[in-house]
Design an enzyme around this catalytic site. Structure first.
Site, PDB file in Angstrom:
ATOM      1  N   ASP A 133       0.795  -1.232   0.000  1.00 41.80           N
ATOM      2  CA  ASP A 133       0.000   0.000   0.000  1.00 41.80           C
ATOM      3  C   ASP A 133       0.826   1.280   0.000  1.00 41.80           C
ATOM      4  O   ASP A 133       0.382   2.299  -0.528  1.00 41.80           O
ATOM      5  CB  ASP A 133      -0.957   0.005   1.200  1.00 41.80           C
ATOM      6  CG  ASP A 133      -2.178  -0.868   0.941  1.00 41.80           C
ATOM      7  OD1 ASP A 133      -2.409  -1.231  -0.233  1.00 41.80           O
ATOM      8  OD2 ASP A 133      -2.892  -1.203   1.906  1.00 41.80           O
ATOM      9  N   TYR A 161      -9.700   0.454   2.354  1.00 41.51           N
ATOM     10  CA  TYR A 161      -9.059   0.477   3.666  1.00 41.51           C
ATOM     11  C   TYR A 161      -9.054   1.859   4.272  1.00 41.51           C
ATOM     12  O   TYR A 161      -8.808   2.834   3.577  1.00 41.51           O
ATOM     13  CB  TYR A 161      -7.587   0.110   3.566  1.00 41.51           C
ATOM     14  CG  TYR A 161      -7.283  -1.323   3.318  1.00 41.51           C
ATOM     15  CD1 TYR A 161      -6.888  -2.147   4.362  1.00 41.51           C
ATOM     16  CD2 TYR A 161      -7.354  -1.846   2.041  1.00 41.51           C
ATOM     17  CE1 TYR A 161      -6.567  -3.465   4.130  1.00 41.51           C
ATOM     18  CE2 TYR A 161      -7.038  -3.168   1.806  1.00 41.51           C
ATOM     19  CZ  TYR A 161      -6.648  -3.971   2.849  1.00 41.51           C
ATOM     20  OH  TYR A 161      -6.323  -5.264   2.614  1.00 41.51           O
TER      21      TYR A 161
END
Lengths: 662, 662
Positions: free
Chosen positions: B322, B410
């Protein structure tokens, strides 16, 4: 209006202490004994021993809890239909050098049973006998000589008690060790041991049975040991700015007797002189099913084991069981408003019986408050949808139930934390302020010469040199919790969801590996025994008789705290000890022995004992007062709800107070 | 007076956002690039490629940090003597299908160096190229046919981007995968995948290069997926009461540019489009030595690895990094006052460069606030001294620096927490709201038939059935932290204090065992590699050139958070990947490869990379939005101070507000 609410709130929060004593005849079956009940018990027991009033002592008096089935059926009834169940007390006395287990019926005001305990070990130490024992040296000639010999002032001498443990002796009298300290110029007694002096007191006779003045080492200085603000000299710091927490709507919880309801939770808060707080019959409201569902029938700290790691003569025996020897409840201290607990806390008193059976009041034994830590319950920002940005955030509010237990030098801050998301957390914060100072005595005597620098240390010092002549001895803290979960009902199973690596060998995927879950249901007690940290696994209590709509097992999961496994050898005496009569016990009444029956536990009303541990290597920051070190674990719903239980929680009102004046 | 302070405070706290941009020419050497600097960089770089403006994209622009030695000497100077160090930018561009690493000098307004990156892997994905790529299917005939074939409304279709990973291919173009969703009746797009459809986009051409419509499975219903409060229907709950935090003295911290000082701490808060928050030059004031002492030179999240555990065709590649692929900083979202952060928070903006080099403002990227959680800094109640009871309690106040990064589904709540006791905690709270919904697509296609009950599942579903046709796929989160500790100076050593059991065999003690500390100093990089949880050990950064008065090593200790070791096989591709150009990287630029040099690290300026992990087995409570799950670790002083650094901290003022009105 708003102003009056606030005033009311402030009144409630900081100065009002909630009295948990129920109106006559309206007891919750798990309510602890009230002052009047303690008095009744005392009268009833003493009546049955008319000629032995003088050597009868009450070591333990507590509610004899009704059978779970009775409690459950009581709880299932609507409030008006609830009749108080028969109130019984379990009493442990010392009488003519025997331990008696006595059951008293408070309705018939009679002794139901009276058994002499035949096993090894002795009951809880009372504060009274410890106080008397601590005074004995001060009028004991050989001790006075030792004090004089050292040129010390007897009026500055204070003594304290230490349980003696068990190291394989076949039989030993009920005794306790006494060590003494010098408090001239400091309240930090543990810092200034009278090196080399130790006494043994026979607790049934309350007489000194052994005396040792082995060595003569100067008493360490008071300098640097002071911890009272009023005695500190500048510079002060660091500066922490003031604050206040305000709840315009007042607190969100209700207290009815010992029953506390808050947000989606309802539970019972009990108190026991040995265990301290007892959380019972905790249920959570399920918005979707519009009903309360059972989670936890009963939870408390069953024991706290604190072994020190110095095998030498003056220290080897220091392997304390703080609950069973000294009593977590008995050691509770009054909580300080605005310091131990914030503005918005409500306080609750507790009661226990002294050694003569009369009730003792513990003011502000508990505080209950809503915690606003600035954390987030759940959130999401959505930016993938063209032309719109969605942000939904729910601030977190938790409910904290706190007790502080001070066992000599230790301050244990015991928090039970309830979360709207269904989690229950136990946050144990311990603050071993002074024990390192005790460490000094034994170690210096053993070493024969005081240390001012690590360079002087030859061999193993069994601890860290924290200051001149001051060694903080290595030790452990093992907290064992009794956790009787009733996940959506009594019959549960214990499942280990093991995370297992699978290799892809058939070229069916570009990946070479992944992991999946392989479940293992413990059929017996031995299958359920688990050493944490050995393999990746989720530990779940499930209800095998119920499933969610998609067909998952309804469960609650234990998320362990810091994992520290025992480092003592399995055959070492302190490692074997345990049980109800734990002082000098031989380990014939422990989980290890009871679980040898290896009963079937699948789809049964089972209890989990979970042990959380810390290995403690002291450091200088712990001197003379240790910043809190925290640990905890979580019980978290896992397919207990059909979906997120706080999805539809409205954010709490967060409006400002537009104008506040002094 | 008090009222005006309060008004001022409220003004400051909730509506005022702090602008970190320094006055001209007064930069801290670690200040991130300002909007005007981004514009300069853009101009300078574009000038050097006059004919290629159209296919030049900026993938990454950041401060090129001055050498540590220069920064240290700058920091050591008194404020007036501090001259701004040369400002440089590191730029990574895509140009004619090559990645360029360009260094720009902002003082001379010139390109210092321009290298074509020859290694494997590709740079950070920009938001702009992802946005364009996500739009491509909506005008792509085959896709339109697929949508029509399913009888769906194109205006309700939204697509999203997924990095493709690396699985042993020798060379692959810079591509990204596209999956699409249906948002009719819900904003929860991840919940409603267009099953079986996937596209591949060439990012340098921004053209669709592959298209698949493999299967035809009905789109899952919107029902139960809504999470916006405004769209929820009664009943609501649980009810959480309102509250406010008030600081009559105002906040206790000061912000000067990016430098934050609070209590005994001072540190610099930077921002990077890839890493997000960067904590630098954190020092703590030592009351006894009356000076600031270095603790941490630089700390940030170097990577976050999220591998999913489904090896099937539609899912195997989902092994996201990420930070290096999507950018933690670039994914930061504006924080909501009174929701993401409490009343007493101060907000700070941040800036990064878009793919054409122009500056983008991130409003309220950070919030900084004092946390009053009702916990205790230290306490003791002394009852052993006859005739007196001493109670000293210090409530705890912490400083929190928070950023929230939303990488697609997320939401990562990233907290840095500073404690007056000298600890720095990183609390990572992650809240994977929707990924499970994505899980649905791949799994349903693979299984060929949708599930509504676990009973229908044959073989491995690679996840948990959360709702009809909805499987939450097993996955991990591994956060790796770059921790450049400078414990009281740059030259440090890494020491493992191993706790080792000793058996007493010579009958010198009634005890059979104890443990002691055996220290082990890592001489080389390989000796420093440590798998957590294998044996009891304290991990300490020490300064071998300094000792405390008693002679202990001055140190800071890492107290790990939840320990989860990797379960993927060591030779699996996702397990090998890493590095700066991490998208499709082959793992030739990772810690594993660099540390093969096995350099000497004793008494050197060393850096620790610490990985904290979670294995995530989804449960129904995670549907449709997951209650936060938290983890964290602590850097704690260990013989860094001579004694407790908060012994002389005065309790913060806790006076009530006697009168507050609307």
């Amino acid at each position: 209006m708003a102003s009056s609410t606030l005033m009311l709130f402030f009144f409630l929060s900081s100065f009002f202490t909630f009295s948990p004593i129920p109106c006559l005849g309206r007891y919750h079956p798990l309510d602890p004994l009230t002052p009047s009940e303690f008095t009744q018990v005392r009268t009833i027991v003493k009546k049955s021993y008319p000629n032995s009033i003088h050597n009868l002592t009450f070591q333990y008096i507590a509610l004899d809890e009704p059978d779970k089935s009775l409690v459950k059926s009581w709880l299932s009834k609507p409030n008006p239909k609830r009749k108080t169940l028969t109130r019984r007390a379990l009493v442990i006395t010392r009488l003519d050098k025997h331990s008696h287990e006595i059951v008293v019926d408070l309705s018939t005001r009679s002794v139901v049973s009276d058994k002499v305990y035949g096993g090894h070990g002795y009951p809880l130490l009372t504060l009274d006998e410890q106080a008397v024992a601590s005074e004995l040296p001060l009028s004991y000639k050989p001790f006075l000589d030792s004090v004089e010999k050292r040129g010390l002032n007897l009026s500055e001498v204070v003594c304290s008690t230490f349980s003696v443990g068990w190291f394989g002796e076949e039989h030993k009298k009920r005794v306790i060790k006494i060590l003494c300290y010098y408090i001239e110029g400091t309240p930090n007694l543990y810092m200034r041991p009278l090196e080399g002096i130790s006494l043994v007191v026979d607790l049934d006779e309350l007489k000194i049975s052994e005396y040792y003045d082995r060595d003569r080492i100067p008493v360490p200085k008071a300098q640097g040991t002071e911890y009272r603000l009023s005695k500190q000299k500048p510079p002060f710091g660091p500066k922490l700015n003031g604050f206040a927490i305000v709840q315009p709507e007042g607190p969100g919880f209700k207290i009815d007797g010992h029953t506390i309801s808050w947000a989606n939770w309802v539970f019972h808060l009990g108190f026991d002189v040995r265990a301290g707080p007892i959380i019972s019959s905790a249920s959570i409201y399920d918005l979707e099913k519009s009903t309360y569902r059972q989670v936890l029938y009963r939870a408390f700290i069953s024991e706290l084991f604190v072994p020190y790691m110095d095998p030498t003569e003056e220290w080897y025996y220091k392997t304390f069981f703080d609950a069973g020897e000294f009593g977590f409840g008995q050691s509770a201290v009054p909580l300080e408003p605005l310091a131990d607990c914030p503005e918005n806390a409500v306080f609750m008193d507790a009661y226990y019986a002294s050694s003569d059976g009369t009730p003792v009041k513990l003011s502000n034994a508990f505080c209950i408050f809503e915690q606003h830590a600035g954390s987030v319950l759940w959130r999401h920002t959505e930016t993938e949808i063209p032309g719109e940005v969605i942000t939904e955030v729910r601030p977190e509010v938790n409910l904290i139930v706190r007790m502080v237990s001070t066992v000599g030098n230790y301050d244990y801050i015991l928090d039970w934390e309830f979360k709207p998301s269904g989690s229950i957390k136990f946050g144990g914060t311990y603050d071993t302020n002074f024990f390192y100072m005790v460490g000094l005595s034994g170690l210096l005597e053993v070493k024969g010469a005081p240390y001012t620098n690590t360079g002087q240390i030859k061999g193993d010092a069994y601890g860290t040199l924290l200051a001149d002549y001051t060694i903080g001895v290595y030790h452990d803290h093992f907290l064992t919790y009794y956790l009787d979960l009733d996940v959506d009902g009594e019959a549960n199973s214990f499942v280990k969801n093991n995370l297992v690596t699978k290799r892809v060998t058939d070229h069916s995927s570009p990946r070479k590996s992944y992991w999946t879950v392989v479940s293992e249901t413990a059929k017996t007690e031995s299958e359920a025994k688990t050493q944490l940290g050995l393999k990746p696994s989720e530990l779940v209590f499930i209800n095998p008789n119920k499933k969610t709509k998609p067909g998952n097992n309804i469960g609650y999961r234990l998320i362990p705290g810091s994992i520290s496994n025992p480092l003592l050898s399995h055959d070492d005496y302190p490692q074997i000890r345990g049980g109800q009569f734990i002082d000098q016990s031989h380990g014939d009444d422990t989980l290890a022995t009871w679980s040898l029956r290896n009963r079937a536990i699948e789809n049964k009303d089972i209890v989990m004992w979970y042990t959380m541990g810390f290995h403690h290597v002291p450091c200088q920051e712990d001197f003379p007062v240790m910043p809190t070190l925290s640990g905890g674990f979580e019980l978290r719903p896992t397919n207990f709800f059909e979906s997120n239980p706080v999805l539809k929680a409205k954010p709490p009102k967060r409006e400002h107070l537009p104008n506040c004046t002094k």
